[in-house]
Scaffold this motif. Structure first.
Motif, PDB file in Angstrom:
ATOM      1  N   GLN A 155     -30.255  29.859 -39.741  1.00  0.00           N
ATOM      2  CA  GLN A 155     -29.763  30.027 -41.145  1.00  0.00           C
ATOM      3  C   GLN A 155     -30.877  30.431 -42.231  1.00  0.00           C
ATOM      4  N   ALA A 156     -32.127  30.102 -42.092  1.00  0.00           N
ATOM      5  CA  ALA A 156     -33.251  30.490 -42.774  1.00  0.00           C
ATOM      6  C   ALA A 156     -33.242  32.018 -42.821  1.00  0.00           C
ATOM      7  N   ASP A 157     -33.297  32.574 -41.478  1.00  0.00           N
ATOM      8  CA  ASP A 157     -33.190  33.877 -41.162  1.00  0.00           C
ATOM      9  C   ASP A 157     -32.132  34.478 -41.853  1.00  0.00           C
ATOM     10  N   PHE A 158     -30.964  33.905 -41.874  1.00  0.00           N
ATOM     11  CA  PHE A 158     -29.751  34.490 -42.856  1.00  0.00           C
ATOM     12  C   PHE A 158     -29.900  34.548 -44.368  1.00  0.00           C
ATOM     13  N   PHE A 159     -30.719  33.277 -44.773  1.00  0.00           N
ATOM     14  CA  PHE A 159     -31.030  33.158 -46.146  1.00  0.00           C
ATOM     15  C   PHE A 159     -32.211  34.336 -46.530  1.00  0.00           C
ATOM     16  N   ALA A 160     -32.995  34.660 -45.671  1.00  0.00           N
ATOM     17  CA  ALA A 160     -33.850  35.839 -45.617  1.00  0.00           C
ATOM     18  C   ALA A 160     -33.344  37.044 -46.196  1.00  0.00           C
ATOM     19  N   GLY A 161     -32.177  37.320 -45.146  1.00  0.00           N
ATOM     20  CA  GLY A 161     -31.539  38.442 -45.238  1.00  0.00           C
ATOM     21  C   GLY A 161     -30.629  38.537 -46.712  1.00  0.00           C
ATOM     22  N   LEU A 162     -29.974  37.523 -46.818  1.00  0.00           N
ATOM     23  CA  LEU A 162     -29.379  37.176 -48.292  1.00  0.00           C
ATOM     24  C   LEU A 162     -30.209  37.717 -49.573  1.00  0.00           C
ATOM     25  N   TRP A 163     -31.595  36.909 -49.247  1.00  0.00           N
ATOM     26  CA  TRP A 163     -32.540  37.468 -50.465  1.00  0.00           C
ATOM     27  C   TRP A 163     -32.656  38.960 -50.394  1.00  0.00           C
ATOM     28  N   ALA A 164     -32.967  39.545 -49.297  1.00  0.00           N
ATOM     29  CA  ALA A 164     -33.148  40.976 -49.468  1.00  0.00           C
ATOM     30  C   ALA A 164     -32.113  41.693 -50.012  1.00  0.00           C
ATOM     31  N   LYS A 218     -26.908  39.863 -40.907  1.00  0.00           N
ATOM     32  CA  LYS A 218     -25.576  39.289 -41.483  1.00  0.00           C
ATOM     33  C   LYS A 218     -26.043  38.727 -42.980  1.00  0.00           C
ATOM     34  N   GLY A 219     -27.157  38.220 -43.126  1.00  0.00           N
ATOM     35  CA  GLY A 219     -27.350  37.883 -44.480  1.00  0.00           C
ATOM     36  C   GLY A 219     -27.491  39.038 -45.533  1.00  0.00           C
ATOM     37  N   PHE A 220     -28.159  40.045 -44.990  1.00  0.00           N
ATOM     38  CA  PHE A 220     -28.457  41.256 -45.804  1.00  0.00           C
ATOM     39  C   PHE A 220     -27.197  41.995 -45.922  1.00  0.00           C
ATOM     40  N   GLU A 221     -26.392  42.241 -44.895  1.00  0.00           N
ATOM     41  CA  GLU A 221     -25.030  43.095 -45.242  1.00  0.00           C
ATOM     42  C   GLU A 221     -24.062  42.301 -46.144  1.00  0.00           C
ATOM     43  N   THR A 222     -24.130  41.159 -45.927  1.00  0.00           N
ATOM     44  CA  THR A 222     -22.980  40.446 -46.662  1.00  0.00           C
ATOM     45  C   THR A 222     -23.387  40.033 -48.144  1.00  0.00           C
ATOM     46  N   GLY A 223     -24.864  39.328 -48.187  1.00  0.00           N
ATOM     47  CA  GLY A 223     -25.281  38.790 -49.187  1.00  0.00           C
ATOM     48  C   GLY A 223     -24.179  37.522 -50.135  1.00  0.00           C
ATOM     49  N   ASP A 224     -23.552  37.140 -48.958  1.00  0.00           N
ATOM     50  CA  ASP A 224     -22.708  35.926 -49.234  1.00  0.00           C
ATOM     51  C   ASP A 224     -23.214  34.720 -48.566  1.00  0.00           C
ATOM     52  N   ILE A 225     -23.578  33.706 -49.344  1.00  0.00           N
ATOM     53  CA  ILE A 225     -24.011  32.487 -48.882  1.00  0.00           C
ATOM     54  C   ILE A 225     -22.945  31.683 -48.151  1.00  0.00           C
ATOM     55  N   SER A 226     -21.913  31.888 -48.216  1.00  0.00           N
ATOM     56  CA  SER A 226     -20.551  31.226 -47.575  1.00  0.00           C
ATOM     57  C   SER A 226     -20.458  31.613 -46.153  1.00  0.00           C
ATOM     58  N   GLN A 227     -21.154  32.907 -45.797  1.00  0.00           N
ATOM     59  CA  GLN A 227     -21.107  33.349 -44.657  1.00  0.00           C
ATOM     60  C   GLN A 227     -22.350  32.801 -43.831  1.00  0.00           C
ATOM     61  N   GLY A 228     -23.033  32.082 -44.156  1.00  0.00           N
ATOM     62  CA  GLY A 228     -24.459  31.706 -43.381  1.00  0.00           C
ATOM     63  C   GLY A 228     -24.418  30.216 -42.906  1.00  0.00           C
ATOM     64  N   ASP A 229     -23.045  29.751 -42.668  1.00  0.00           N
ATOM     65  CA  ASP A 229     -23.050  28.422 -42.057  1.00  0.00           C
ATOM     66  C   ASP A 229     -23.439  28.331 -40.488  1.00  0.00           C
ATOM     67  N   THR A 230     -24.710  28.276 -40.237  1.00  0.00           N
ATOM     68  CA  THR A 230     -24.797  28.585 -38.595  1.00  0.00           C
ATOM     69  C   THR A 230     -24.474  27.122 -37.915  1.00  0.00           C
ATOM     70  N   PHE A 231     -24.269  26.040 -38.660  1.00  0.00           N
ATOM     71  CA  PHE A 231     -23.810  24.800 -37.981  1.00  0.00           C
ATOM     72  C   PHE A 231     -22.365  24.700 -37.586  1.00  0.00           C
ATOM     73  N   LYS A 232     -21.627  25.750 -38.187  1.00  0.00           N
ATOM     74  CA  LYS A 232     -20.234  25.795 -38.012  1.00  0.00           C
ATOM     75  C   LYS A 232     -20.047  26.933 -36.862  1.00  0.00           C
ATOM     76  N   SER A 233     -20.922  27.733 -36.557  1.00  0.00           N
ATOM     77  CA  SER A 233     -20.865  28.999 -35.915  1.00  0.00           C
ATOM     78  C   SER A 233     -20.509  28.418 -34.498  1.00  0.00           C
ATOM     79  N   ASN A 234     -19.317  29.097 -33.870  1.00  0.00           N
ATOM     80  CA  ASN A 234     -19.025  28.769 -32.346  1.00  0.00           C
ATOM     81  C   ASN A 234     -19.942  29.349 -31.255  1.00  0.00           C
ATOM     82  N   ASN A 235     -20.696  30.401 -31.771  1.00  0.00           N
ATOM     83  CA  ASN A 235     -21.449  31.174 -30.700  1.00  0.00           C
ATOM     84  C   ASN A 235     -22.841  30.661 -30.792  1.00  0.00           C
ATOM     85  N   LEU A 236     -23.118  29.512 -31.170  1.00  0.00           N
ATOM     86  CA  LEU A 236     -24.678  29.101 -31.049  1.00  0.00           C
ATOM     87  C   LEU A 236     -24.638  27.765 -30.123  1.00  0.00           C
TER      88      LEU A 236
END
Length: 279
Positions: free
Chosen positions: A194-203, A261-279
């Motif tokens: 999720q921290a990686d996602f947030f880094a992408g969201l920042w970018a 994913k964070g970079f392409e969406t820029g949408d914080i709601s898309q970054g809930d890794t804790f609810k992701s089924n493929n992790l």
């Protein structure tokens, strides 16, 4: 990347200066960290118990003639501007973290740390810590060169600060001692991705800042860095074997996926890794 701002006011420079530095018992601290990386175990408690000597004088801001320090200060400033807007959209106020530049070792609210641990965030004092010589290792050992690879590292650690402010980090703390080591490691992976996602969201959102410019190849630099520091690749390099149950940060593929994913969406709601089924 290019940053035309003045830099953050939240940088503390504790490097050198001729005074004493926080010590970690010489090579012992480094050995402990290396063992932790190889075997996927949290040995930070041992590090904090190592003997300490001296203190390092901390100065506010960075020298005008220090290009590397000014660069990371600019990256931090850009994260402040991005997360100010993200928190405002959530009806919250973003508390800016401090960034501490240090050499060799440092004392934090989370205990003592050696440069061998790499950049890290301490939730106890809301500070990001980095020895800038890490970037030489990132380039020479891991083959991840470029200014945006360096920026990604900072944005990832700031992502941990965001998790701390939003109470997400509590998921891991609450699980400590209550779940198996394998399950705890799985939760750790989710936190790191999720921290990686947030880094992408920042970018993604930094592109809208007036003082920020992405250069061609920047995103590839970040993806190269994410790929280089995946648990599977690091374990393979260190021992020749890969033990998925001991992963704490995620595979190279996972780290690249969530940053992208964070970079392409820029949408914080898309970054809930804790609810992701493929992790």
């Amino acid at each position: 990347m290019q940053w035309f701002g003045k830099g953050s006011n939240n940088v503390e420079d504790g490097r050198g200066g001729g005074g004493g530095k926080t010590a970690l018992g010489g090579g012992v601290g480094i050995i402990i960290i290396v063992l932790g990386l190889i075997f996927g175990k949290d040995l930070s408690g041992l590090v904090s118990q190592l003997p300490q000597t001296g203190t390092t004088e901390v100065k506010q801001g960075v020298p005008e003639n220090d290009a590397q320090a000014k660069f990371v200060s600019g990256v931090l400033e850009s994260t402040e501007q991005v997360w100010d807007k993200e928190f405002e959209a959530m009806g919250k106020t973003y508390e800016h973290p401090k960034m501490v530049l240090f050499s060799d070792g440092v004392q934090t609210a989370c205990g003592s740390a050696s440069s061998a641990v790499g950049p890290f965030y301490c939730p106890g004092d809301h500070k990001v810590y980095i020895d800038l010589t890490f970037y030489d290792e990132l380039k020479n050992r891991f083959g991840a060169a470029g200014d945006f690879a360096q920026a990604y590292v900072i944005a990832h650690e700031v992502g941990h600060h965001v998790q701390n402010l939003l109470g997400i980090s509590d998921k891991l703390q609450q699980a400590r001692g209550r779940v198996s080591e394998t399950e705890y490691n799985r939760l750790s992976v989710k936190l790191e991705l999720q921290a990686d996602f947030f880094a992408g969201l920042w970018a993604h959102n930094a592109q809208n800042l007036k003082d920020f410019r992405l250069d061609e190849g920047d995103i590839e630099e970040a993806l190269t860095a994410a790929n280089a520091i995946g648990d599977d690749k690091l374990q393979k390099q260190a021992t020749g074997e890969v033990t998925p149950d001991s992963f704490t940060h995620g595979t190279s593929q996972q780290r690249m996926f969530w940053f992208k994913k964070g970079f392409e969406t820029g949408d914080i709601s898309q970054g809930d890794t804790f609810k992701s089924n493929n992790l």
